[in-house]
Write an enzyme that holds these catalytic residues in place. Structure first.
Site, PDB file in Angstrom:
ATOM      1  N   ASP A  19      39.405  21.025  49.657  1.00 30.81           N
ATOM      2  CA  ASP A  19      38.575  21.664  50.681  1.00 30.81           C
ATOM      3  C   ASP A  19      38.697  20.853  51.973  1.00 30.81           C
ATOM      4  OD1 ASP A  19      36.948  19.384  50.414  1.00 30.81           O
ATOM      5  OD2 ASP A  19      35.423  20.428  49.244  1.00 30.81           O
ATOM      6  N   TRP A  49      53.560  33.657  25.363  1.00 25.88           N
ATOM      7  CA  TRP A  49      52.797  34.885  25.124  1.00 25.88           C
ATOM      8  C   TRP A  49      53.675  36.129  25.238  1.00 25.88           C
ATOM      9  CZ3 TRP A  49      49.408  32.943  22.455  1.00 25.88           C
ATOM     10  CH2 TRP A  49      48.556  31.917  22.860  1.00 25.88           C
ATOM     11  N   LYS A  92      37.518  34.246  14.663  1.00 24.21           N
ATOM     12  CA  LYS A  92      38.187  34.904  15.782  1.00 24.21           C
ATOM     13  C   LYS A  92      38.136  34.079  17.061  1.00 24.21           C
ATOM     14  CE  LYS A  92      37.732  39.756  14.546  1.00 24.21           C
ATOM     15  NZ  LYS A  92      37.316  41.072  15.027  1.00 24.21           N
TER      16      LYS A  92
END
Length: 150
Positions: A19, A49, A92
């Site tokens: 910043d 992936w 999961k």
């Protein structure tokens, strides 16, 4: 206690990551932890992936929840190392823990709760059980590797 491997992902902090005060803009830590998450799986031997989606329908591991704690500021010109492991495997869901270090000193840490997902016939994302073979690849019985980000 987790039997997860710990991998490292190194990031060179650039001027544009900061910043106007010269301090890393906080969302960049989330971006780097996300990159460290992918790096963790790839260092453990999990295919990218794209390949998993093509071969098994697994799209990736989207976030369900994230918690970040900042201890010290970081600025451009510094190098940070993110140590990543899986703290907890559930049916999961899994929880990744990231420790962000500068010269061995903890500056930030984060925990991410994630799931594995596929797409159903309509294209909607659907959570699946953590694949046993992927969980096995992420255990400590494998030799760790290190990856560096530009």
């Amino acid at each position: 206690m987790s039997d997860s491997r710990t991998t490292t992902h190194t990031v060179a902090v650039n001027f544009g990551d900061c910043d106007p005060a010269g301090i890393v803009f906080f969302p960049n830590f989330s971006r780097w932890m996300d990159a460290a998450s992918l790096s963790f799986f790839m260092q453990c031997g999990v295919p990218p992936w794209r390949e998993l989606e093509r071969t098994r329908g697994i799209v990736g591991t989207p976030l369900l929840e994230i918690h970040t704690r900042f201890l010290q500021s970081v600025t451009y010109g510094e190098t940070i190392t993110i140590e990543t492991c899986v703290d907890e495997w559930r049916g999961k869901v899994f929880v990744q823990h990231h420790r962000v270090l500068r010269d061995g000193e903890l500056v930030c840490e984060g925990r991410e709760t994630r799931i594995f997902v596929t797409r159903d016939a309509s294209g909607t994302l659907k959570s699946i059980a953590v694949p046993d073979d992927i969980r096995a690849l992420c255990r400590t019985n494998s030799r760790p590797r290190t990856e560096t980000s530009p």
